[in-house]
Scaffold this active site. Structure first.
Site, PDB file in Angstrom:
ATOM      1  N   HIS A 283      -8.072 -10.406  -8.975  1.00 56.41           N
ATOM      2  CA  HIS A 283      -9.261 -10.413  -8.118  1.00 56.41           C
ATOM      3  C   HIS A 283      -9.298 -11.656  -7.239  1.00 56.41           C
ATOM      4  O   HIS A 283      -9.607 -11.578  -6.058  1.00 56.41           O
ATOM      5  CB  HIS A 283     -10.531 -10.353  -8.984  1.00 56.41           C
ATOM      6  CG  HIS A 283     -10.738  -9.001  -9.592  1.00 56.41           C
ATOM      7  ND1 HIS A 283     -11.820  -8.219  -9.318  1.00 56.41           N
ATOM      8  CD2 HIS A 283      -9.959  -8.278 -10.433  1.00 56.41           C
ATOM      9  CE1 HIS A 283     -11.720  -7.071  -9.974  1.00 56.41           C
ATOM     10  NE2 HIS A 283     -10.603  -7.097 -10.667  1.00 56.41           N
TER      11      HIS A 283
ATOM     12  N   ASP B 127     -17.180 -10.539  -4.985  1.00 58.11           N
ATOM     13  CA  ASP B 127     -16.410  -9.462  -5.599  1.00 58.11           C
ATOM     14  C   ASP B 127     -17.391  -8.363  -5.995  1.00 58.11           C
ATOM     15  O   ASP B 127     -18.421  -8.629  -6.625  1.00 58.11           O
ATOM     16  CB  ASP B 127     -15.694 -10.018  -6.838  1.00 58.11           C
ATOM     17  CG  ASP B 127     -14.703  -9.039  -7.429  1.00 58.11           C
ATOM     18  OD1 ASP B 127     -15.049  -7.847  -7.569  1.00 58.11           O
ATOM     19  OD2 ASP B 127     -13.595  -9.471  -7.770  1.00 58.11           O
TER      20      ASP B 127
ATOM     21  N   HIS C 223     -18.392   8.353  -7.024  1.00 59.68           N
ATOM     22  CA  HIS C 223     -18.845   9.690  -7.414  1.00 59.68           C
ATOM     23  C   HIS C 223     -19.372   9.729  -8.854  1.00 59.68           C
ATOM     24  O   HIS C 223     -20.205  10.562  -9.173  1.00 59.68           O
ATOM     25  CB  HIS C 223     -17.740  10.724  -7.190  1.00 59.68           C
ATOM     26  CG  HIS C 223     -17.631  11.113  -5.750  1.00 59.68           C
ATOM     27  ND1 HIS C 223     -16.849  10.433  -4.854  1.00 59.68           N
ATOM     28  CD2 HIS C 223     -18.274  12.068  -5.032  1.00 59.68           C
ATOM     29  CE1 HIS C 223     -16.983  10.966  -3.649  1.00 59.68           C
ATOM     30  NE2 HIS C 223     -17.853  11.955  -3.730  1.00 59.68           N
TER      31      HIS C 223
ATOM     32  N   SER D 238      -0.441  -9.082 -14.590  1.00 59.60           N
ATOM     33  CA  SER D 238      -0.934 -10.235 -15.359  1.00 59.60           C
ATOM     34  C   SER D 238      -1.759  -9.855 -16.579  1.00 59.60           C
ATOM     35  O   SER D 238      -2.111 -10.714 -17.372  1.00 59.60           O
ATOM     36  CB  SER D 238      -1.777 -11.127 -14.444  1.00 59.60           C
ATOM     37  OG  SER D 238      -2.974 -10.459 -14.082  1.00 59.60           O
TER      38      SER D 238
ATOM     39  N   CYS E 250       7.460 -14.791 -12.446  1.00 59.21           N
ATOM     40  CA  CYS E 250       8.341 -15.145 -11.324  1.00 59.21           C
ATOM     41  C   CYS E 250       7.530 -15.212 -10.036  1.00 59.21           C
ATOM     42  O   CYS E 250       6.356 -14.837 -10.027  1.00 59.21           O
ATOM     43  CB  CYS E 250       9.456 -14.105 -11.191  1.00 59.21           C
ATOM     44  SG  CYS E 250       8.863 -12.534 -10.554  1.00 59.21           S
TER      45      CYS E 250
ATOM     46  N   GLN F 195       6.805 -13.346  -7.426  1.00 60.22           N
ATOM     47  CA  GLN F 195       7.047 -11.907  -7.167  1.00 60.22           C
ATOM     48  C   GLN F 195       7.347 -11.599  -5.696  1.00 60.22           C
ATOM     49  O   GLN F 195       8.173 -10.754  -5.393  1.00 60.22           O
ATOM     50  CB  GLN F 195       5.845 -11.084  -7.652  1.00 60.22           C
ATOM     51  CG  GLN F 195       6.004  -9.596  -7.379  1.00 60.22           C
ATOM     52  CD  GLN F 195       5.111  -8.716  -8.200  1.00 60.22           C
ATOM     53  OE1 GLN F 195       5.160  -8.729  -9.416  1.00 60.22           O
ATOM     54  NE2 GLN F 195       4.264  -7.952  -7.544  1.00 60.22           N
TER      55      GLN F 195
ATOM     56  N   TRP G 167      -3.130  -2.902  -8.004  1.00 60.59           N
ATOM     57  CA  TRP G 167      -3.324  -2.757  -6.558  1.00 60.59           C
ATOM     58  C   TRP G 167      -2.645  -3.873  -5.767  1.00 60.59           C
ATOM     59  O   TRP G 167      -2.102  -3.639  -4.679  1.00 60.59           O
ATOM     60  CB  TRP G 167      -4.809  -2.648  -6.225  1.00 60.59           C
ATOM     61  CG  TRP G 167      -5.066  -2.335  -4.770  1.00 60.59           C
ATOM     62  CD1 TRP G 167      -5.890  -3.027  -3.927  1.00 60.59           C
ATOM     63  CD2 TRP G 167      -4.506  -1.257  -3.987  1.00 60.59           C
ATOM     64  NE1 TRP G 167      -5.878  -2.450  -2.666  1.00 60.59           N
ATOM     65  CE2 TRP G 167      -5.038  -1.360  -2.678  1.00 60.59           C
ATOM     66  CE3 TRP G 167      -3.596  -0.224  -4.258  1.00 60.59           C
ATOM     67  CZ2 TRP G 167      -4.690  -0.465  -1.654  1.00 60.59           C
ATOM     68  CZ3 TRP G 167      -3.268   0.658  -3.233  1.00 60.59           C
ATOM     69  CH2 TRP G 167      -3.816   0.529  -1.948  1.00 60.59           C
ATOM     70  N   ASN G 168      -2.612  -5.093  -6.312  1.00 57.91           N
ATOM     71  CA  ASN G 168      -1.957  -6.175  -5.563  1.00 57.91           C
ATOM     72  C   ASN G 168      -0.449  -5.940  -5.497  1.00 57.91           C
ATOM     73  O   ASN G 168       0.151  -6.068  -4.433  1.00 57.91           O
ATOM     74  CB  ASN G 168      -2.258  -7.529  -6.204  1.00 57.91           C
ATOM     75  CG  ASN G 168      -3.731  -7.848  -6.123  1.00 57.91           C
ATOM     76  OD1 ASN G 168      -4.285  -7.972  -5.033  1.00 57.91           O
ATOM     77  ND2 ASN G 168      -4.394  -7.922  -7.269  1.00 57.91           N
TER      78      ASN G 168
ATOM     79  N   GLU H 138       1.738  -5.316  -2.149  1.00 58.54           N
ATOM     80  CA  GLU H 138       2.895  -6.179  -1.871  1.00 58.54           C
ATOM     81  C   GLU H 138       4.158  -5.348  -1.646  1.00 58.54           C
ATOM     82  O   GLU H 138       4.891  -5.543  -0.672  1.00 58.54           O
ATOM     83  CB  GLU H 138       3.101  -7.163  -3.029  1.00 58.54           C
ATOM     84  CG  GLU H 138       2.008  -8.232  -3.068  1.00 58.54           C
ATOM     85  CD  GLU H 138       1.894  -8.962  -4.399  1.00 58.54           C
ATOM     86  OE1 GLU H 138       0.919  -9.709  -4.567  1.00 58.54           O
ATOM     87  OE2 GLU H 138       2.760  -8.784  -5.270  1.00 58.54           O
TER      88      GLU H 138
ATOM     89  N   ASP I 103      -7.163   1.298 -12.713  1.00 59.13           N
ATOM     90  CA  ASP I 103      -6.938   2.061 -11.477  1.00 59.13           C
ATOM     91  C   ASP I 103      -5.490   2.518 -11.260  1.00 59.13           C
ATOM     92  O   ASP I 103      -5.172   3.185 -10.269  1.00 59.13           O
ATOM     93  CB  ASP I 103      -7.328   1.168 -10.285  1.00 59.13           C
ATOM     94  CG  ASP I 103      -6.602  -0.171 -10.311  1.00 59.13           C
ATOM     95  OD1 ASP I 103      -6.156  -0.591 -11.396  1.00 59.13           O
ATOM     96  OD2 ASP I 103      -6.480  -0.814  -9.262  1.00 59.13           O
TER      97      ASP I 103
HETATM   98  C1  UDX Z   1      -5.424  -6.231 -12.429  1.00 58.74           C
HETATM   99  C2  UDX Z   1      -5.301  -4.770 -12.901  1.00 58.74           C
HETATM  100  O1  UDX Z   1      -4.384  -4.670 -13.981  1.00 58.74           O
HETATM  101  C3  UDX Z   1      -4.888  -3.873 -11.755  1.00 58.74           C
HETATM  102  O2  UDX Z   1      -4.837  -2.533 -12.189  1.00 58.74           O
HETATM  103  C4  UDX Z   1      -5.871  -3.981 -10.624  1.00 58.74           C
HETATM  104  O3  UDX Z   1      -5.470  -3.161  -9.545  1.00 58.74           O
HETATM  105  C5  UDX Z   1      -6.001  -5.442 -10.190  1.00 58.74           C
HETATM  106  O4  UDX Z   1      -6.345  -6.251 -11.319  1.00 58.74           O
HETATM  107  P1  UDX Z   1      -2.819  -7.187 -12.484  1.00 58.74           P
HETATM  108  O5  UDX Z   1      -2.539  -6.478 -13.746  1.00 58.74           O
HETATM  109  O6  UDX Z   1      -2.648  -8.621 -12.507  1.00 58.74           O
HETATM  110  O7  UDX Z   1      -4.257  -6.791 -11.888  1.00 58.74           O
HETATM  111  O8  UDX Z   1      -1.822  -6.520 -11.398  1.00 58.74           O
HETATM  112  P2  UDX Z   1      -1.688  -6.693  -9.845  1.00 58.74           P
HETATM  113  O9  UDX Z   1      -2.916  -6.249  -9.140  1.00 58.74           O
HETATM  114  O10 UDX Z   1      -0.463  -5.988  -9.481  1.00 58.74           O
HETATM  115  O11 UDX Z   1      -1.533  -8.253  -9.596  1.00 58.74           O
HETATM  116  C6  UDX Z   1      -0.481  -8.993 -10.128  1.00 58.74           C
HETATM  117  C7  UDX Z   1      -0.220 -10.179  -9.223  1.00 58.74           C
HETATM  118  O12 UDX Z   1       0.563 -11.104  -9.929  1.00 58.74           O
HETATM  119  C8  UDX Z   1       0.521  -9.797  -7.965  1.00 58.74           C
HETATM  120  O13 UDX Z   1      -0.026 -10.484  -6.867  1.00 58.74           O
HETATM  121  C9  UDX Z   1       1.936 -10.288  -8.212  1.00 58.74           C
HETATM  122  O14 UDX Z   1       2.621 -10.747  -7.066  1.00 58.74           O
HETATM  123  C10 UDX Z   1       1.706 -11.440  -9.154  1.00 58.74           C
HETATM  124  N1  UDX Z   1       2.863 -11.627 -10.052  1.00 58.74           N
HETATM  125  C11 UDX Z   1       3.149 -10.732 -11.023  1.00 58.74           C
HETATM  126  C12 UDX Z   1       3.625 -12.751  -9.874  1.00 58.74           C
HETATM  127  O15 UDX Z   1       3.386 -13.558  -8.976  1.00 58.74           O
HETATM  128  N2  UDX Z   1       4.662 -12.963 -10.738  1.00 58.74           N
HETATM  129  C13 UDX Z   1       4.975 -12.116 -11.720  1.00 58.74           C
HETATM  130  O16 UDX Z   1       5.924 -12.401 -12.473  1.00 58.74           O
HETATM  131  C14 UDX Z   1       4.189 -10.954 -11.880  1.00 58.74           C
END
Ligand code: UDX
Length: 464
Positions: free
Chosen positions: A25, A116, A149, A284, A336, A338, A356-357, A361, A377
């Site tokens: 977030h 948020d 909804h 994460s 890492c 990413q 979603w992030n 990406e 999600d």
């Molecule tokens: C959470 C929820 O799990 C996800 O479903 C929702 O959409 C957003 O909140 P998260 O699990 O952290 O998020 O996943 P994601 O939204 O993909 O974000 C992970 C972030 O960590 C990305 O920006 C990615 O670049 C970063 N990342 C991940 C790293 O920088 N290094 C890594 O090794 C793994």
């Protein structure tokens, strides 16, 4: 505090950007903040006291403040999501009011709170204080529509057990039960999470703006539909570092604001051929069970391709014994960079949980995916990746749908199909087209950029 007077003064608009304390977030809200600073807005970034201490290398272009969620020593103290959310609701509003008063007394009044959408209560505080309130949606538009909804009572939770049921919502493809967010099915164990997500929409139509970390052209149908029901709705994404897009913001590097320690794996990738490495990460938050970890491990091994797998420290003991030591073609890291990894030419595809992030990406960089959604999600994002944008292959669950395990053979088959098969070529081509579309939207003159300018202009030109 009275109505602010930005319209008649020459000072810069001041936004308080209030992020929910979770990596997925705060990261996009920081990126959005950088874009606002770039357009001349003064930004104060704010999250909870305990969370801000976990973040490293926050940008210096904005000030930092915090509010309390009632657990200043760490939200682990709450013990359960329910206790956490209830306490946050008791303590958060008062500490936010105090912060606004302090800033005002210091000659630094806030004109708009960008909050948020997980914290809809902020809007009441903004309104009572005569300042603007902009709800920031961190999730995909289709996911927002699904929860909206539920809020309208048009989808009943828990939904019927009949797996033949299809869900039909405006401007969206038919959804099977398995495409819906996980909280529909874990309702009894995780009622707080579902409530948090549904409540985002309790007062959203009263917000001065509704900003969404997505791209209008990514799904025009739902963008048009959403704009019709919420005329204040604006897509402003993807909120990822500018270096992936048009490099508009100088020195805007990879995310370096994680609570995890990044390990270097770029040297390892440098020695691998183009499009030869499978990148695997589950973000994460999501924990995998031991059986699933084992199936992924052996699926990767059996595919006989190179792989780079992020296994967070908390997950490490679930790996098969000595797997890391024995995998000649694999590298396992705890975390890492990413974005650097995804941009590396050695990467062939991304096995992802579809957070979603990560989704934004990988779409923005044009890397094809193998989808393995786990929670929240992610299943809906996966549906769009595979069936709407056609930039990924779904790794199917084993026959026992309830257990939700992707077996090693299924994963291996997807990898081979993606890296060596005809389908992989088609998907790679689609991914390149989508990348172009996103870049256009985010660049100067594109839809997201125009929306950001419109937002900034409206802040400068009016009173609340
Ligand atoms: C959470 C929820 O799990 C996800 O479903 C929702 O959409 C957003 O909140 P998260 O699990 O952290 O998020 O996943 P994601 O939204 O993909 O974000 C992970 C972030 O960590 C990305 O920006 C990615 O670049 C970063 N990342 C991940 C790293 O920088 N290094 C890594 O090794 C793994």
């Amino acid at each position: 505090m009275e109505n602010n007077t930005i319209a008649t003064s020459s000072r810069r608009a001041h936004c308080l950007v209030l992020a929910f304390p979770a990596q997925g977030h705060i990261n996009p809200m920081i990126q959005f903040s950088k874009l606002l600073v770039h357009e001349g807005v003064k930004v104060t970034l704010c999250t909870t006291r305990s969370f801000i201490n976990k973040l490293q290398n926050l940008p210096s272009s904005m000030s930092l403040e915090s509010i309390s969620d009632g657990f200043d020593n760490g939200f682990e103290e709450a013990g359960s999501p329910k206790t956490y959310v209830e306490k946050f609701l008791q303590v958060g509003p008062q500490t936010l009011v105090e912060l606004l008063e302090n800033l005002s007394q210091l000659g630094n009044p806030v004109d708009c709170i960008i909050y948020d959408s997980f914290m809809p209560w902020v809007l009441d505080i903004a309104k009572k204080n005569g300042i603007f309130g902009a709800s920031y949606l961190t999730q995909n538009m289709s996911v927002n529509s699904i929860y909206y909804h539920v809020q309208l009572d048009k989808i009943k939770v828990p939904i019927s057990d009949n797996s033949e049921d299809e869900i039909l919502l405006p401007a969206m493809p038919k959804l099977q039960k398995g495409d819906l967010p996980s909280f529909f099915f874990s309702y009894e164990e995780e009622p707080t999470q579902l409530k948090l997500l549904v409540d985002q929409f309790s007062n959203i139509d009263k917000a001065h703006w509704i900003l969404c970390n997505s791209i209008y052209e990514l799904d025009k149908e739902i963008s048009e539909w959403t704009t019709k029901i919420w005329p204040k709705f604006k897509t402003i994404g993807p909120n990822i570092p500018s270096m992936i897009l048009d490099s508009r913001i100088k020195n805007d590097q990879d995310y370096d604001i994680a609570q995890f320690k990044t390990e270097n794996c770029i040297d390892w990738l440098d020695n691998k051929p183009k499009w030869s490495v499978i990148y695997v990460s589950f973000g994460s938050m999501v924990p995998l069970n031991e059986e699933q970890m084992e199936e992924i491990a052996y699926g990767l091994r059996d595919s006989d391709h190179y792989f780079l797998w992020v296994v967070r420290a908390s997950e490490k003991n679930k790996l098969p014994k000595d797997f890391a030591k024995k995998s000649e073609k694999g590298l396992i890291v705890k975390w890492c960079a990413q974005l650097k990894v995804l941009r590396h030419e050695a990467i062939a595809c991304f096995v992802t949980h579809c957070g979603w992030n990560s989704t934004l990406e990988t779409l923005s960089i044009g890397v094809p995916t193998i989808t393995m959604p786990q929670w929240s999600d992610q299943a809906t994002n996966a549906k769009y990746i595979v069936d709407v944008w056609k930039v990924g292959i779904r790794a199917p669950f084993h026959d026992d749908e309830k257990k939700k395990i992707v077996k090693r053979d299924a994963l291996k088959k997807c990898i081979v199909e993606m890296v060596d098969g005809e389908k992989g070529n088609e998907i790679r081509e689609n991914a390149i087209q989508l990348k172009k579309l996103i870049l256009e939207a985010a660049s100067v003159g594109g839809s997201s950029h125009k929306n950001i300018l419109e937002f900034v202009k409206s802040l400068q030109g009016s009173t609340c």
